[in-house]
Design an enzyme around this catalytic site. Structure first.
Site: not given
Ligand code: PMP
Length: 279
Positions: A181, A51, A32, A149, A205
């Site tokens: 994270e 991505r 997603y 993701k 991620l």
């Molecule tokens: N890490 C994780 C586990 C996440 O779920 C997200 C947000 N979906 C992020 C990092 C940040 O990603 P982004 O900046 O692309 O929203």
């Protein structure tokens, strides 16, 4: 009316349905994207599509047949759902199988689903003096492919649910004292004139916001280091931030029972970055 998109048509939210034989439902076999929209324009859309393409490749899920039209579909959905600032959710599952088997039938067509809702503006943009986030440290319970993701987010859901019940705003995962994270965000820490964030690996991620923030810092001539951060480092940092597409940049005030150094927003780098975030 709120509109969604399923496979190749727009459908009102109340009417949209998928089969329980969809592998997304049975196995969490899907990927997603969450794309923020400001003033009716999807923010960093190309990065999100790249991505998504990578996630599909990593999981061996086929591209939806309308792949090349996805930017147009997103724009149409934004128009239909009217709000100037939205969150667009886009999910591709491997599709509907005839029988439940771990090994997918290679001939099935993926299911493409999109919806959108109004984006809640980052509260720290509206009120920079709002107390920073109160987060807990948790040994990372997730799998070894956090770089994908994937919709399979049960570990993240459990962690955030428990943090919420405890009255906290979020979770920072770590592996043996090393920060990975947040449960739905990336983590940054400021030390003097340098900003550190965890390097890309299969344990995090690679956030689109992470990339954007690194680039904003670079354009301001601030040193950025993609290197391991320990939990102890976080306690000693001048600032700690969580970043994501819907949160943008948000400051952390408390980690477990440790209060971080208190700085006013006007003396903080996160606040300065927020003012140039959308430029
Ligand atoms: N890490 C994780 C586990 C996440 O779920 C997200 C947000 N979906 C992020 C990092 C940040 O990603 P982004 O900046 O692309 O929203």
């Amino acid at each position: 009316m709120n509109w969604t998109y399923l496979n190749d048509i727009f459908i009102p939210k109340e009417e949209v349905r998928i089969s329980p034989f969809d592998r997304g439902f049975l196995f969490g076999d899907g990927v997603y994207e969450v794309i923020p929209v400001y003033e009716s324009k999807a923010f960093h859309l190309e990065d999100h599509i790249s991505r998504l393409e990578r996630s599909l490749k990593q999981t061996g899920i086929n591209k939806p047949k309308v792949w090349n039209d996805i930017p147009q579909i997103i724009n149409e959905l934004i128009k239909k759902n009217v709000f100037p600032n939205q969150v667009v959710y886009l999910q591709v599952t491997r599709g509907e199988d005839v029988v439940r088997s771990h090994i997918p039938d290679p001939s099935i067509s993926p299911t493409l689903f999109l919806n959108s809702w109004e984006l809640s503006i980052n509260p720290y943009r509206l009120n920079p003096d709002k107390p920073g986030l109160d987060v807990k440290i948790l040994e990372d319970p997730r799998w070894e492919r956090c770089d994908v993701k994937a919709t399979t987010l049960l570990s993240n859901v459990i962690a955030l649910r428990e943090a919420n019940i405890e009255g906290r705003d979020g979770v920072i995962f770590c592996i043996k004292g090393k920060v990975t994270e947040g449960a739905a965000s990336n983590v940054f820490a400021v030390f003097g004139n340098s900003v550190l964030t965890t390097p890309e690996s299969n344990q995090i991620l690679s956030g689109i916001t992470r990339k954007h923030v690194l680039s904003l810092l670079g354009s301001k001539g601030i040193e950025t280091l993609e290197q391991d951060l320990s939990v102890k480092n976080l306690y000693e940092a001048d600032e700690v931030w969580m970043t994501s597409s819907t949160q943008e940049i948000q400051p952390v005030r408390k980690i477990d029972d440790k209060e971080l150094s208190a700085k006013s927003p006007k003396d903080s780098l996160w606040f300065d970055l927020l003012s140039s975030y959308l430029v």
